[in-house]
Design a protein around this motif. Structure first.
Motif, PDB file in Angstrom:
ATOM      1  N   TRP A  92     -12.474   5.251  -5.999  1.00 32.13           N
ATOM      2  CA  TRP A  92     -12.516   3.875  -6.496  1.00 32.13           C
ATOM      3  C   TRP A  92     -11.572   2.984  -5.681  1.00 32.13           C
ATOM      4  O   TRP A  92     -11.904   1.836  -5.367  1.00 32.13           O
ATOM      5  N   GLY A  93     -10.411   3.505  -5.318  1.00 30.59           N
ATOM      6  CA  GLY A  93      -9.464   2.748  -4.491  1.00 30.59           C
ATOM      7  C   GLY A  93     -10.071   2.393  -3.141  1.00 30.59           C
ATOM      8  O   GLY A  93      -9.953   1.253  -2.674  1.00 30.59           O
ATOM      9  N   MET A  94     -10.723   3.358  -2.515  1.00 33.76           N
ATOM     10  CA  MET A  94     -11.334   3.122  -1.211  1.00 33.76           C
ATOM     11  C   MET A  94     -12.506   2.135  -1.360  1.00 33.76           C
ATOM     12  O   MET A  94     -12.734   1.301  -0.497  1.00 33.76           O
ATOM     13  N   LYS A  95     -13.201   2.223  -2.480  1.00 36.85           N
ATOM     14  CA  LYS A  95     -14.331   1.327  -2.746  1.00 36.85           C
ATOM     15  C   LYS A  95     -13.852  -0.126  -2.892  1.00 36.85           C
ATOM     16  O   LYS A  95     -14.594  -1.056  -2.591  1.00 36.85           O
ATOM     17  N   GLN A  96     -12.608  -0.320  -3.342  1.00 34.12           N
ATOM     18  CA  GLN A  96     -12.053  -1.675  -3.482  1.00 34.12           C
ATOM     19  C   GLN A  96     -11.604  -2.230  -2.136  1.00 34.12           C
ATOM     20  O   GLN A  96     -11.191  -3.379  -2.048  1.00 34.12           O
ATOM     21  N   GLY A  97     -11.600  -1.387  -1.112  1.00 34.68           N
ATOM     22  CA  GLY A  97     -11.236  -1.847   0.227  1.00 34.68           C
ATOM     23  C   GLY A  97      -9.940  -1.265   0.774  1.00 34.68           C
ATOM     24  O   GLY A  97      -9.494  -1.656   1.854  1.00 34.68           O
ATOM     25  N   ALA A  98      -9.306  -0.351   0.030  1.00 34.09           N
ATOM     26  CA  ALA A  98      -8.052   0.247   0.524  1.00 34.09           C
ATOM     27  C   ALA A  98      -8.305   0.969   1.846  1.00 34.09           C
ATOM     28  O   ALA A  98      -9.366   1.544   2.055  1.00 34.09           O
ATOM     29  N   ASP A  99      -7.318   0.916   2.720  1.00 33.59           N
ATOM     30  CA  ASP A  99      -7.430   1.588   4.017  1.00 33.59           C
ATOM     31  C   ASP A  99      -6.948   3.034   3.936  1.00 33.59           C
ATOM     32  O   ASP A  99      -7.292   3.855   4.778  1.00 33.59           O
ATOM     33  N   ALA A 100      -6.128   3.323   2.930  1.00 29.41           N
ATOM     34  CA  ALA A 100      -5.639   4.691   2.714  1.00 29.41           C
ATOM     35  C   ALA A 100      -5.258   4.815   1.237  1.00 29.41           C
ATOM     36  O   ALA A 100      -4.996   3.819   0.565  1.00 29.41           O
ATOM     37  N   TYR A 101      -5.216   6.066   0.750  1.00 36.33           N
ATOM     38  CA  TYR A 101      -4.867   6.323  -0.646  1.00 36.33           C
ATOM     39  C   TYR A 101      -3.942   7.527  -0.678  1.00 36.33           C
ATOM     40  O   TYR A 101      -4.296   8.592  -0.187  1.00 36.33           O
ATOM     41  N   ILE A 102      -2.744   7.325  -1.207  1.00 39.69           N
ATOM     42  CA  ILE A 102      -1.765   8.410  -1.292  1.00 39.69           C
ATOM     43  C   ILE A 102      -1.408   8.619  -2.756  1.00 39.69           C
ATOM     44  O   ILE A 102      -1.049   7.667  -3.456  1.00 39.69           O
ATOM     45  N   ALA A 103      -1.546   9.862  -3.217  1.00 34.26           N
ATOM     46  CA  ALA A 103      -1.226  10.175  -4.614  1.00 34.26           C
ATOM     47  C   ALA A 103       0.257  10.516  -4.752  1.00 34.26           C
ATOM     48  O   ALA A 103       0.831  11.187  -3.897  1.00 34.26           O
ATOM     49  N   LYS A 104       0.873  10.010  -5.839  1.00 39.32           N
ATOM     50  CA  LYS A 104       2.268  10.359  -6.157  1.00 39.32           C
ATOM     51  C   LYS A 104       2.251  11.647  -6.976  1.00 39.32           C
ATOM     52  O   LYS A 104       1.359  11.810  -7.790  1.00 39.32           O
ATOM     53  N   PRO A 105       3.217  12.509  -6.842  1.00 35.63           N
ATOM     54  CA  PRO A 105       4.307  12.443  -5.859  1.00 35.63           C
ATOM     55  C   PRO A 105       3.767  12.757  -4.464  1.00 35.63           C
ATOM     56  O   PRO A 105       2.867  13.575  -4.314  1.00 35.63           O
ATOM     57  N   PHE A 106       4.320  12.101  -3.448  1.00 38.43           N
ATOM     58  CA  PHE A 106       3.843  12.292  -2.082  1.00 38.43           C
ATOM     59  C   PHE A 106       4.973  12.834  -1.212  1.00 38.43           C
ATOM     60  O   PHE A 106       6.146  12.759  -1.580  1.00 38.43           O
ATOM     61  N   GLN A 107       4.602  13.362  -0.068  1.00 43.80           N
ATOM     62  CA  GLN A 107       5.585  13.783   0.927  1.00 43.80           C
ATOM     63  C   GLN A 107       6.011  12.533   1.705  1.00 43.80           C
ATOM     64  O   GLN A 107       5.143  11.774   2.139  1.00 43.80           O
ATOM     65  N   PRO A 108       7.312  12.314   1.896  1.00 44.28           N
ATOM     66  CA  PRO A 108       7.760  11.136   2.653  1.00 44.28           C
ATOM     67  C   PRO A 108       7.063  11.001   4.011  1.00 44.28           C
ATOM     68  O   PRO A 108       6.685   9.900   4.405  1.00 44.28           O
ATOM     69  N   THR A 109       6.860  12.128   4.691  1.00 49.65           N
ATOM     70  CA  THR A 109       6.217  12.058   6.009  1.00 49.65           C
ATOM     71  C   THR A 109       4.771  11.577   5.902  1.00 49.65           C
ATOM     72  O   THR A 109       4.271  10.940   6.818  1.00 49.65           O
ATOM     73  N   GLU A 110       4.107  11.882   4.769  1.00 47.85           N
ATOM     74  CA  GLU A 110       2.724  11.441   4.586  1.00 47.85           C
ATOM     75  C   GLU A 110       2.666   9.918   4.484  1.00 47.85           C
ATOM     76  O   GLU A 110       1.848   9.262   5.132  1.00 47.85           O
ATOM     77  N   LEU A 111       3.563   9.343   3.679  1.00 46.55           N
ATOM     78  CA  LEU A 111       3.573   7.889   3.504  1.00 46.55           C
ATOM     79  C   LEU A 111       3.948   7.189   4.811  1.00 46.55           C
ATOM     80  O   LEU A 111       3.236   6.297   5.273  1.00 46.55           O
ATOM     81  N   VAL A 112       5.052   7.599   5.419  1.00 49.45           N
ATOM     82  CA  VAL A 112       5.520   6.953   6.649  1.00 49.45           C
ATOM     83  C   VAL A 112       4.471   7.100   7.757  1.00 49.45           C
ATOM     84  O   VAL A 112       4.158   6.140   8.459  1.00 49.45           O
ATOM     85  N   GLY A 113       3.899   8.284   7.883  1.00 48.03           N
ATOM     86  CA  GLY A 113       2.881   8.530   8.916  1.00 48.03           C
ATOM     87  C   GLY A 113       1.651   7.656   8.718  1.00 48.03           C
ATOM     88  O   GLY A 113       1.128   7.081   9.681  1.00 48.03           O
ATOM     89  N   THR A 114       1.204   7.531   7.480  1.00 46.76           N
ATOM     90  CA  THR A 114       0.031   6.708   7.175  1.00 46.76           C
ATOM     91  C   THR A 114       0.300   5.234   7.481  1.00 46.76           C
ATOM     92  O   THR A 114      -0.516   4.559   8.110  1.00 46.76           O
ATOM     93  N   VAL A 115       1.474   4.746   7.057  1.00 42.41           N
ATOM     94  CA  VAL A 115       1.844   3.350   7.298  1.00 42.41           C
ATOM     95  C   VAL A 115       1.904   3.080   8.813  1.00 42.41           C
ATOM     96  O   VAL A 115       1.327   2.102   9.299  1.00 42.41           O
ATOM     97  N   LYS A 116       2.598   3.950   9.540  1.00 41.34           N
ATOM     98  CA  LYS A 116       2.740   3.757  10.996  1.00 41.34           C
ATOM     99  C   LYS A 116       1.369   3.764  11.690  1.00 41.34           C
ATOM    100  O   LYS A 116       1.108   2.957  12.578  1.00 41.34           O
ATOM    101  N   GLN A 117       0.506   4.677  11.269  1.00 42.93           N
ATOM    102  CA  GLN A 117      -0.818   4.798  11.870  1.00 42.93           C
ATOM    103  C   GLN A 117      -1.622   3.505  11.641  1.00 42.93           C
ATOM    104  O   GLN A 117      -2.254   2.987  12.564  1.00 42.93           O
ATOM    105  N   LEU A 118      -1.591   2.980  10.409  1.00 39.97           N
ATOM    106  CA  LEU A 118      -2.347   1.765  10.113  1.00 39.97           C
ATOM    107  C   LEU A 118      -1.756   0.548  10.837  1.00 39.97           C
ATOM    108  O   LEU A 118      -2.500  -0.351  11.244  1.00 39.97           O
ATOM    109  N   LEU A 119      -0.448   0.511  10.997  1.00 42.29           N
ATOM    110  CA  LEU A 119       0.179  -0.616  11.704  1.00 42.29           C
ATOM    111  C   LEU A 119      -0.185  -0.604  13.188  1.00 42.29           C
ATOM    112  O   LEU A 119      -0.321  -1.660  13.809  1.00 42.29           O
ATOM    113  N   ARG A 120      -0.391   0.590  13.731  1.00 41.99           N
ATOM    114  CA  ARG A 120      -0.825   0.688  15.143  1.00 41.99           C
ATOM    115  C   ARG A 120      -2.267   0.227  15.296  1.00 41.99           C
ATOM    116  O   ARG A 120      -2.689  -0.157  16.367  1.00 41.99           O
ATOM    117  N   GLY A 121      -3.010   0.309  14.178  1.00 39.40           N
ATOM    118  CA  GLY A 121      -4.404  -0.138  14.186  1.00 39.40           C
ATOM    119  C   GLY A 121      -5.300   0.835  14.903  1.00 39.40           C
ATOM    120  O   GLY A 121      -6.318   0.524  15.424  1.00 39.40           O
TER     121      GLY A 121
END
Length: 121
Positions: A92-121
């Motif tokens: 449902w999150g992706m259907k609303q247009g989200a570029d990524a979906y991370i479930a809590k609790p998450f690994q810090p490296t997962e969040l930082v890696g996803t953010v960095k990847q999307l910022l690089r485009g």
């Protein structure tokens, strides 16, 4: 330096995510609910939004839909970060247009890696 808007109603979660992203060299701004987030984005669009789903006044799904339907903000990447970790929630999150979906609790490296990847485009 890229700016990330963290939209999260839990102060503890907001501070933890802020610390992670600042430590990886990003500028961080905050909003505590969806209404505040949209106001903040209209006045100063961030490079990326980390968005909780369950919040007062307006949930993350609605915020994401509004961002992605507005030509001024439709290209801002959205990372949904929520305790709603079921497959349907992700879908449902992706259907609303989200570029990524991370479930809590998450690994810090997962969040930082996803953010960095999307910022690089």
């Amino acid at each position: 330096m890229s700016t990330v808007l963290i939209v999260e109603d839990s102060i503890a979660q907001r501070e933890m995510i802020t610390d992670l992203l600042k430590a990886s060299g990003l500028k961080v701004t905050h909003a505590s609910d969806g209404v505040e987030a949209l106001e903040s984005i209209q006045s100063a669009p961030p490079d990326l939004v980390v968005l909780d789903i369950v919040m007062p006044r307006m949930n993350g799904y609605e915020v994401c839909r509004r961002l992605k339907s507005d030509p001024k903000t439709q290209n801002v990447p959205v990372v949904m970060c929520s305790s709603k970790g079921e497959e349907f929630d992700r879908y449902w999150g992706m259907k609303q247009g989200a570029d990524a979906y991370i479930a809590k609790p998450f690994q810090p490296t997962e969040l930082v890696g996803t953010v960095k990847q999307l910022l690089r485009g």
